[in-house]
Design a protein around this motif. Sequence first.
Motif, PDB file in Angstrom:
ATOM      1  N   GLU A   1      32.551  51.003  36.617  1.00  0.00           N
ATOM      2  CA  GLU A   1      34.004  51.205  36.676  1.00  0.00           C
ATOM      3  C   GLU A   1      34.477  51.287  38.125  1.00  0.00           C
ATOM      4  O   GLU A   1      35.533  50.744  38.467  1.00  0.00           O
ATOM      5  N   SER A   2      33.712  51.952  38.988  1.00  0.00           N
ATOM      6  CA  SER A   2      34.126  52.042  40.393  1.00  0.00           C
ATOM      7  C   SER A   2      34.053  50.672  41.067  1.00  0.00           C
ATOM      8  O   SER A   2      34.954  50.301  41.828  1.00  0.00           O
TER       9      SER A   2
ATOM     10  N   ARG B   1      27.819  53.308  33.751  1.00  0.00           N
ATOM     11  CA  ARG B   1      29.195  52.984  33.372  1.00  0.00           C
ATOM     12  C   ARG B   1      30.174  53.422  34.469  1.00  0.00           C
ATOM     13  O   ARG B   1      31.097  52.686  34.819  1.00  0.00           O
ATOM     14  N   GLU B   2      29.948  54.617  35.040  1.00  0.00           N
ATOM     15  CA  GLU B   2      30.819  55.090  36.123  1.00  0.00           C
ATOM     16  C   GLU B   2      30.692  54.196  37.352  1.00  0.00           C
ATOM     17  O   GLU B   2      31.690  53.876  37.999  1.00  0.00           O
TER      18      GLU B   2
ATOM     19  N   GLU C   1      39.116  44.793  41.654  1.00  0.00           N
ATOM     20  CA  GLU C   1      40.515  44.584  41.291  1.00  0.00           C
ATOM     21  C   GLU C   1      41.434  44.856  42.478  1.00  0.00           C
ATOM     22  O   GLU C   1      42.411  44.134  42.684  1.00  0.00           O
TER      23      GLU C   1
ATOM     24  N   ARG D   1      25.823  56.708  31.220  1.00  0.00           N
ATOM     25  CA  ARG D   1      27.068  57.251  31.762  1.00  0.00           C
ATOM     26  C   ARG D   1      27.170  56.975  33.260  1.00  0.00           C
ATOM     27  O   ARG D   1      28.213  56.540  33.755  1.00  0.00           O
TER      28      ARG D   1
ATOM     29  N   LYS E   1      34.350  47.816  39.549  1.00  0.00           N
ATOM     30  CA  LYS E   1      35.434  47.041  38.954  1.00  0.00           C
ATOM     31  C   LYS E   1      36.768  47.383  39.616  1.00  0.00           C
ATOM     32  O   LYS E   1      37.565  46.489  39.922  1.00  0.00           O
ATOM     33  N   ALA E   2      37.008  48.667  39.860  1.00  0.00           N
ATOM     34  CA  ALA E   2      38.253  49.086  40.514  1.00  0.00           C
ATOM     35  C   ALA E   2      38.330  48.519  41.932  1.00  0.00           C
ATOM     36  O   ALA E   2      39.397  48.065  42.372  1.00  0.00           O
TER      37      ALA E   2
END
Length: 161
Positions: free
Chosen positions: A98-99, A94-95, A105, A91, A101-102
Amino acid sequence: MSKYTTLQSFSEMNSQIVPMPEVPTEEPKSSVDNATLEEKLNWITDKVPLKEGNIMGSQAGAGSGDFHQYRMARRREMFRWERVEKEEVERVEREAFESRKAQREASDLARTSKNRAKRDKRKQAKDAKRQKVDEDAFAPAGPPDDYEKQVPKAAAEVDLD
């Protein structure tokens, strides 16, 4: 249940803890009636699995098989904790992903919009230049109407014959 019975609120294959639902009441939260408590108790007994284990451990009078039961129960608990810790690590990873990746982007979007603005600016300049060339190509071939005003009188009096 006997004296040495233990209760666990999870199953061997599922380490998830089941949350208790909020029971809507018409009365204020401070007053708890028996019906609400009965509903919660029924929900708990229906939804939460209970595992009973009669493990004696190292007490006097324990049979030869009790140690093996204890060892297997301990092993199951250790596996459960490994799964819980592994899920937590996954977890967190994954967090973090995701951060990252953001952030990527967002930076890609900023870079793309900057490059798009540059392309649009070059395109507008190119179109303006093309439009100016087109206007010059369609200009009248003769001298402009105010040609006589631009030429000095001395040059106009010179006879070219």
